[in-house]
Design an enzyme around this catalytic site. Structure first.
Site: not given
Ligand code: IMP
Length: 434
Positions: A13, A16, A224, A40-41
């Site tokens: 977050d 990007k 991520q 979520g971009h």
């Molecule tokens: P998952 O990717 O849904 O398996 O989540 C694993 C961890 O990554 C959790 O702490 C989520 O909140 C975090 N996470 C996954 N995608 C994002 C993102 O795009 N931004 C911030 N955190 C993320």
């Protein structure tokens, strides 16, 4: 023109989407290499806001080829929804979007398995986005996944689903849960998606290779971030993919020799969603103030983000594992009103000063951040486009971050719009793109 990777250098977050959108004007191809619709971009263009979860941000620019790589996991329903929403808003999606035949699918049983796993973890839950990301990557590594290319052979789909089904039903039996997936309907739904997506499903390594051979330049768009990377993040509180710059190569089938540079995106402070360590977490009223001012709520899930001070130990680590040539510092304006700003320069652990980010979470848990304190500038910086026009104390803060991390700060973002940006002359970014 160069091929440049854009990676999150904290816990995600960082903004990007905006930086990729900004630099897309200078390239011909934007390629996403990891993750799925957990991302979520957010991109603001004029008075319009777009939130992209799966499709590369380049789709908002006509004439740019957007590529979804083999390192991604794709929920076909989410993809269909995103494509429909974009076309409904006038964004053209024609032959400008290609999808790797090797990317794995997220299927309904993955979401069911994730809900179950998180529930069983109880207080040790990861706090995932509940999109089925982890179980889809588990099926990939377990050699029972279904790939985008399988959608092109509808008759074979029922058979392709069998291994994943066996695994899922075994877990349901073992945990006394009801298996809820209608596999016949699933095979029919997937065949339908195959028909819709057929012209886009390609060997994207070959597509990229040919484009680069023609001299087109590529932005590799990471999702991520480094501290959420499956290998180099704060395991187990991570996502399931390779979010670092190296993931751009494995996730797209592009050789390391084709990557010319890496830009790390960092917020002027730190945030994370979900569980896990955040050494510089602020807490209390001040954290809430920053959360509100920075709109720190997940773009995918709406969850409040935890907020901390800028952690130079984390970003120096990111600079090392990604080979960051330049940093883009975002959301500086969120700090505008603060009377003082803290910057974490190291951790105190068992009486020792630690300046390299530890792998062991029990060490991290016992770390107390060591801070430098900066006077706040307390004047608006939002919308500033010239580095020299920033208040002295803001410039000192930015320069100190650069010193501590050991990388230049080539871009400073001072607001959500494309134009709210300082592009610093003499930086690697200007050398690449101007
Ligand atoms: P998952 O990717 O849904 O398996 O989540 C694993 C961890 O990554 C959790 O702490 C989520 O909140 C975090 N996470 C996954 N995608 C994002 C993102 O795009 N931004 C911030 N955190 C993320």
């Amino acid at each position: 023109m160069p091929n440049i990777a854009i990676v999150g250098a904290q816990w995600g977050d960082e903004g990007k989407g905006k930086i990729v959108d900004l630099l897309t004007a200078k390239v011909q191809v934007v390629a996403r290499y990891n993750g799925g619709h957990n991302a979520g971009h957010t991109i603001r263009i004029g008075d319009q806001t777009f939130v992209l979860h799966l499709i590369p941000s380049g789709i908002l620019h006509p004439g740019i080829l957007c590529v979804m790589g083999a390192g991604m996991v794709i929920d076909p329903w989410a993809l269909d929804k995103e494509m429909t929403e974009l076309t409904d808003r006038g964004v053209a999606i024609d032959d400008n979007l290609v999808i790797s035949d090797r990317a794995h699918l997220i299927l309904p049983h993955h979401r069911a398995l994730e809900a179950l796993t998180e529930e069983m973890r109880g207080s040790r839950k990861i706090g995932t986005t509940q999109r089925g990301i982890g179980p889809a990557y588990e099926d990939k590594a377990g050699r029972r996944g279904v790939r985008m290319g399988d959608l092109l052979h509808p008759a074979a789909l029922p058979e392709r689903l069998q291994e994943g089904r066996r695994h899922y039903e075994q877990i349901c039996r073992g945990t006394g849960r009801e298996a809820t997936v209608d596999w016949e309907k699933l095979a029919a739904d997937l065949a339908h998606f195959g028909e819709i997506l057929r012209p886009r499903i390609k060997d994207v390594s070959l597509v990229m290779h040919r484009h680069m051979a023609e001299g087109y330049s590529v932005l590799f768009e990471g999702a991520q971030a480094t501290l959420l990377d499956i290998d180099h993040g704060t395991y187990p509180f991570v996502t399931s993919s390779s979010a670092i710059a190296g993931g751009a190569l494995t996730g797209l089938g592009v050789p390391p020799t084709r990557l010319d540079g890496v830009i790390g995106i960092v917020k002027a402070y730190t945030t994370r969603v979900g569980s896990g360590p955040l050494p510089s977490e602020i807490g209390g009223v001040l954290e809430e103030q920053i959360r509100q001012k920075g709109s720190e709520f997940g773009a995918s899930t709406g969850r409040p983000r935890r907020c901390g001070w800028f952690d130079a130990v984390v970003v120096r680590y990111s600079a090392r594992v990604n080979g960051l040539d330049s940093l883009a510092l975002t959301k500086l304006d969120v700090l505008d009103e603060l009377p003082e700003i803290l910057l974490c320069t190291g951790y105190r652990y068992a009486g020792e000063l630690i300046t390299e980010f530890p792998a062991d979470l029990s060490v991290l848990d016992g770390c107390d951040p060591v801070y430098e304190t900066f006077p706040g500038w307390q004047v608006p910086t939002a919308g500033t486009r010239d580095f020299a026009a920033l208040p002295d104390s803001a410039r000192r803060y930015v320069d100190r971050i650069s010193d501590l991390v050991g990388a230049e700060i080539g871009i400073v973002s001072t607001g959500p719009g494309r134009e709210d940006t300082i592009l610093r002359s003499g930086s690697a970014v200007t050398a690449w793109f101007e």
